[in-house]
Design an enzyme around this catalytic site. Sequence first.
Site, PDB file in Angstrom:
ATOM      1  N   SER A  92       0.677  57.355  90.693  1.00 42.65           N
ATOM      2  CA  SER A  92       1.192  57.996  91.901  1.00 42.65           C
ATOM      3  C   SER A  92       2.288  58.995  91.535  1.00 42.65           C
ATOM      4  O   SER A  92       2.033  59.964  90.835  1.00 42.65           O
ATOM      5  CB  SER A  92       1.681  56.932  92.887  1.00 42.65           C
ATOM      6  OG  SER A  92       1.953  57.491  94.141  1.00 42.65           O
ATOM      7  N   ASP A 100      -8.151  55.666  99.718  1.00 40.62           N
ATOM      8  CA  ASP A 100      -6.724  56.002  99.663  1.00 40.62           C
ATOM      9  C   ASP A 100      -6.337  56.881 100.855  1.00 40.62           C
ATOM     10  O   ASP A 100      -6.851  57.985 101.023  1.00 40.62           O
ATOM     11  CB  ASP A 100      -6.417  56.738  98.359  1.00 40.62           C
ATOM     12  CG  ASP A 100      -4.937  56.794  98.038  1.00 40.62           C
ATOM     13  OD1 ASP A 100      -4.127  56.804  98.985  1.00 40.62           O
ATOM     14  OD2 ASP A 100      -4.593  56.821  96.849  1.00 40.62           O
ATOM     15  N   HIS A 111      -4.684  53.051  97.967  1.00 33.43           N
ATOM     16  CA  HIS A 111      -3.659  53.574  97.065  1.00 33.43           C
ATOM     17  C   HIS A 111      -2.992  52.484  96.235  1.00 33.43           C
ATOM     18  O   HIS A 111      -2.680  52.697  95.061  1.00 33.43           O
ATOM     19  CB  HIS A 111      -2.586  54.307  97.888  1.00 33.43           C
ATOM     20  CG  HIS A 111      -1.638  55.121  97.070  1.00 33.43           C
ATOM     21  ND1 HIS A 111      -2.017  56.279  96.428  1.00 33.43           N
ATOM     22  CD2 HIS A 111      -0.327  54.943  96.775  1.00 33.43           C
ATOM     23  CE1 HIS A 111      -0.979  56.787  95.776  1.00 33.43           C
ATOM     24  NE2 HIS A 111       0.058  55.992  95.978  1.00 33.43           N
TER      25      HIS A 111
END
Length: 467
Positions: A344, A409, A440
């Site tokens: 991320s 996600d 996610h």
Amino acid sequence: MCNCCPPTVNALFCLWARSGCSKASVAGALTFFPPDPPLYKFARYSSDGELIPEETDIHDGNRRADSGSAAKGKAKVKGKGRGKSGEEKYYDDIAKDDNDKHNDDDDDDDSDDINNADNDDPRESLNRISSGKKPAAESMITPKTKVMKRDNDNNDNNHGMDESDDDDHDDDDDLEQKNVHPAKALTDRALALRKRAKIVNERDNLDAKNGIIYKFIPDPRLTRPPSFSGRIEAVKIGPHHRTKNFVAALIYRVRADRVTERTKTIIYSHGNATDIGAMYFMQVVLAKGLQCNVIMYDYSGYGESGGVPLENNTYNDVEMVYDHAINNVVQNGDERQIVIYGQSVGSGPSCYICSQKPSVGGLILHSPFMSGMRVLTPSRALACLDIFPNINRIKYVKCPVMVIHGVLDEEVHISHGKALHDAVPEDLKRNPWWVRDRGHNDITDGRAKLIEYVQRLKSFFESLERS
């Protein structure tokens, strides 16, 4: 700004003006949300092995700023007055125990798979800490997230602790917090982070001069990871030549009798609103399952690291960690045995360092984004405030790249992962993993997915040997 502008926009504009028109300050307010308090501590020992008691809580100012200045820093956790809380007493007790149960050198069963891992999922413990709310420990700020609310509910001050003594004050505190203007809240938070940074930097520099030794103590409410026969070292890396910051890191070392010239070392840049304590379980899984060294570090302003959370500071951080790995961890200092892993927000410093180091061995991008502002909007109208331009840097990476992204996600759309994969030169592309039933933060949830995750990383490692 005018009255028709949303409070959040006004707040960001005020912060931009008060910071001297600093793009970094605005981007930092939008992007970085360190867990407060952290989910671990570094106990400090003198060179003679004597435990050094903590005299102050360096995170207290952050909590007061985040709860709104009107709340006057009222504590919500039972026992957070002048005396020590149950959590603080736990940390003191375990720090005094010289028998570190987490570094069991007698465990000879580091098999290649992780079938013997605990049934308990590490995210379940994060759920318990966050009072039953679903955490998003690796997520970055999203359009659905308010600027002043962390994107991970496990960062609540109470962490699921007993609040019975303070229930009468909660409603008043919430009301007072709502009355704090967003601009003041952002400014107070920025000032608190800078104040904390000054305290930590001064302490870390003194520790370095005095030869202080650190011991990692995870939050007691986190799930215990599988047994690991190697060593886990708590270190402070630094200082940076310009900022003087030190970075807190954990080094998971494979047992000496299993190290070869081809033993890989992962440098792991974690997601937002998490820290090296919360990631403890997963790093043991990686070190054990892949039989590699793992270096997990906290960004500036996170956990036990000094400094403030800013984009440029994350670049300084990963550079220091990279140099430390070459000089102290990697066999013969061979850069080809280093694999950079970015999850991320961590995809930002990971793409950066790989674009600067042509000899690095490989790059894994886990739920990455094309750039920070592209997560908020596809429009380039705010490109002047953009950070972490991964989509531009990926073209300069000279090592094999694997992308992992959840099809479901909702925080960073899978189109980001696919765009980055497509931008990698053909000869450097490796099989991506588009995880059909995951989003996610849950790609490795459950035993079956965890095993598949490790197996796919093994395949990537094997491809590096053939390249």
